[in-house]
Design a protein around this motif. Sequence first.
Motif, PDB file in Angstrom:
ATOM      1  N   ASP A  76     -35.033  59.338  37.425  1.00  0.00           N
ATOM      2  CA  ASP A  76     -33.801  59.314  36.647  1.00  0.00           C
ATOM      3  C   ASP A  76     -32.646  59.853  37.486  1.00  0.00           C
ATOM      4  N   GLY A  77     -31.510  59.148  37.454  1.00  0.00           N
ATOM      5  CA  GLY A  77     -30.383  59.484  38.305  1.00  0.00           C
ATOM      6  C   GLY A  77     -29.812  60.870  38.097  1.00  0.00           C
ATOM      7  N   ARG A  78     -30.116  61.508  36.963  1.00  0.00           N
ATOM      8  CA  ARG A  78     -29.596  62.845  36.713  1.00  0.00           C
ATOM      9  C   ARG A  78     -30.262  63.891  37.591  1.00  0.00           C
ATOM     10  N   TRP A  79     -31.572  63.727  37.835  1.00  0.00           N
ATOM     11  CA  TRP A  79     -32.301  64.787  38.553  1.00  0.00           C
ATOM     12  C   TRP A  79     -33.179  64.275  39.690  1.00  0.00           C
ATOM     13  N   ALA A  80     -33.153  62.991  39.979  1.00  0.00           N
ATOM     14  CA  ALA A  80     -34.057  62.423  40.983  1.00  0.00           C
ATOM     15  C   ALA A  80     -34.024  63.184  42.302  1.00  0.00           C
ATOM     16  N   HIS A  81     -32.859  63.609  42.727  1.00  0.00           N
ATOM     17  CA  HIS A  81     -32.729  64.263  44.032  1.00  0.00           C
ATOM     18  C   HIS A  81     -32.485  65.761  43.913  1.00  0.00           C
ATOM     19  N   GLU A  82     -32.802  66.318  42.744  1.00  0.00           N
ATOM     20  CA  GLU A  82     -32.766  67.765  42.595  1.00  0.00           C
ATOM     21  C   GLU A  82     -34.037  68.371  43.196  1.00  0.00           C
ATOM     22  N   ARG A  83     -33.965  69.614  43.593  1.00  0.00           N
ATOM     23  CA  ARG A  83     -35.108  70.301  44.196  1.00  0.00           C
ATOM     24  C   ARG A  83     -36.103  70.697  43.106  1.00  0.00           C
ATOM     25  N   ILE A  84     -37.373  70.296  43.269  1.00  0.00           N
ATOM     26  CA  ILE A  84     -38.389  70.609  42.272  1.00  0.00           C
ATOM     27  C   ILE A  84     -39.174  71.864  42.625  1.00  0.00           C
ATOM     28  N   GLY A  85     -39.266  72.225  43.889  1.00  0.00           N
ATOM     29  CA  GLY A  85     -40.034  73.396  44.285  1.00  0.00           C
ATOM     30  C   GLY A  85     -39.788  73.738  45.741  1.00  0.00           C
ATOM     31  N   GLY A  86     -40.307  74.904  46.130  1.00  0.00           N
ATOM     32  CA  GLY A  86     -40.190  75.324  47.515  1.00  0.00           C
ATOM     33  C   GLY A  86     -38.937  76.136  47.780  1.00  0.00           C
ATOM     34  N   PRO A  87     -38.655  76.422  49.057  1.00  0.00           N
ATOM     35  CA  PRO A  87     -37.498  77.251  49.420  1.00  0.00           C
ATOM     36  C   PRO A  87     -36.187  76.630  48.952  1.00  0.00           C
ATOM     37  N   LYS A  88     -35.189  77.493  48.832  1.00  0.00           N
ATOM     38  CA  LYS A  88     -33.876  77.041  48.380  1.00  0.00           C
ATOM     39  C   LYS A  88     -33.246  76.080  49.378  1.00  0.00           C
ATOM     40  N   THR A  89     -33.563  76.253  50.635  1.00  0.00           N
ATOM     41  CA  THR A  89     -33.082  75.366  51.700  1.00  0.00           C
ATOM     42  C   THR A  89     -34.272  74.889  52.514  1.00  0.00           C
ATOM     43  N   GLY A  90     -34.042  73.961  53.417  1.00  0.00           N
ATOM     44  CA  GLY A  90     -35.131  73.448  54.248  1.00  0.00           C
ATOM     45  C   GLY A  90     -35.693  72.166  53.691  1.00  0.00           C
ATOM     46  N   ARG A  91     -36.973  71.906  53.969  1.00  0.00           N
ATOM     47  CA  ARG A  91     -37.604  70.654  53.554  1.00  0.00           C
ATOM     48  C   ARG A  91     -37.457  70.460  52.059  1.00  0.00           C
ATOM     49  N   MET A  92     -37.000  69.272  51.684  1.00  0.00           N
ATOM     50  CA  MET A  92     -36.669  68.976  50.292  1.00  0.00           C
ATOM     51  C   MET A  92     -37.849  68.372  49.543  1.00  0.00           C
ATOM     52  N   LEU A  93     -38.315  69.045  48.516  1.00  0.00           N
ATOM     53  CA  LEU A  93     -39.247  68.459  47.564  1.00  0.00           C
ATOM     54  C   LEU A  93     -38.423  68.066  46.347  1.00  0.00           C
ATOM     55  N   ASP A  94     -38.205  66.776  46.167  1.00  0.00           N
ATOM     56  CA  ASP A  94     -37.359  66.360  45.050  1.00  0.00           C
ATOM     57  C   ASP A  94     -38.190  65.761  43.922  1.00  0.00           C
ATOM     58  N   TRP A  95     -37.539  65.586  42.765  1.00  0.00           N
ATOM     59  CA  TRP A  95     -38.235  65.074  41.595  1.00  0.00           C
ATOM     60  C   TRP A  95     -38.668  63.637  41.779  1.00  0.00           C
ATOM     61  N   ARG A  96     -37.886  62.825  42.483  1.00  0.00           N
ATOM     62  CA  ARG A  96     -38.232  61.413  42.640  1.00  0.00           C
ATOM     63  C   ARG A  96     -39.618  61.239  43.269  1.00  0.00           C
ATOM     64  N   ALA A  97     -39.896  61.979  44.299  1.00  0.00           N
ATOM     65  CA  ALA A  97     -41.158  61.806  45.018  1.00  0.00           C
ATOM     66  C   ALA A  97     -42.274  62.703  44.503  1.00  0.00           C
ATOM     67  N   ASN A  98     -41.938  63.777  43.787  1.00  0.00           N
ATOM     68  CA  ASN A  98     -42.937  64.793  43.475  1.00  0.00           C
ATOM     69  C   ASN A  98     -43.045  65.151  41.994  1.00  0.00           C
ATOM     70  N   GLY A  99     -42.288  64.474  41.125  1.00  0.00           N
ATOM     71  CA  GLY A  99     -42.142  64.968  39.766  1.00  0.00           C
ATOM     72  C   GLY A  99     -42.976  64.323  38.685  1.00  0.00           C
TER      73      GLY A  99
END
Length: 291
Positions: free
Chosen positions: A31-54
Amino acid sequence: MPEIETTASLATMDGDDIYLDPPVRLLAQYDGRWAHERIGGPKTGRMLDWRANGCNASTAAIILRWFAEDCTAGSIPFPTKPDSAIDPSWYPLRMAEAFWPEADPPGKVELTPEGRIHFRKIYSVAAHYLKTGEFERREGGNVIDPSPPKAHYVTSRPEGGWMELIRTMLELGPVIVGIGAPAGHFVVAHGIVGRGLLIADPGAVVYQAYHGGKGEIENWAGKEGYLDGTMDSEQVRMPPPSQWPDGEAPFQEGDARSYHLISGEYLRDMLDRLISLTSLTYPEGAKPAEQ
């Protein structure tokens, strides 16, 4: 607040068919609202986003919303942190913030030591809340792995087969189906109709497989038994527009590509490599939270 009858079936039964009415509403991980929001992990660095991991967290949010807004036997408030920083329409992140209020940024979930989404904990916490109306937390507010009752989690094919177990679980609410094919993924089952399985797919994986697959998604083009909402919205039991307060599904919540009735060869091949079934409410049933 109306009480939910924990001993009575929440599903509609029509001959050999069983389905939730109203059906579940999709909360797509893309969903375009949160697809690229961070789902877990450090605040910065490698991105775990909702699109791929949610997919795993999204399935829990779908079920929590069904009990909050759609279940006709009663309602259980959707878990929300007081003074939440999350838009109320962002259900998956709103759930995550309620479970892990100390997360930075808000809306992240806990990871396992191996760095994967801790879906077993998400399911346990959500189930404990639906069954008891309570959360168990450590000092600071983040949830702990709760005491029983927890989610009912099955990883071995039962004697009567997967479909019979889904049928039994459906009497007390939606069922999370962990599939291994056409890709490792989680979907929500909300009915069995004509020996086919009604599902809402938060990642559109089933649709992508039927249309050729890509990467980790296998090519299941041409397999018999595939039906989605673009082909027959009524048969796949898509939620009507009236099920949303504004009379229209926002963003991707009404994406017809992610509502399905899977049967025949498509269902057989999916069940052959099924990994797990999870019910957040079976066998104890759900109860309303204290107000």
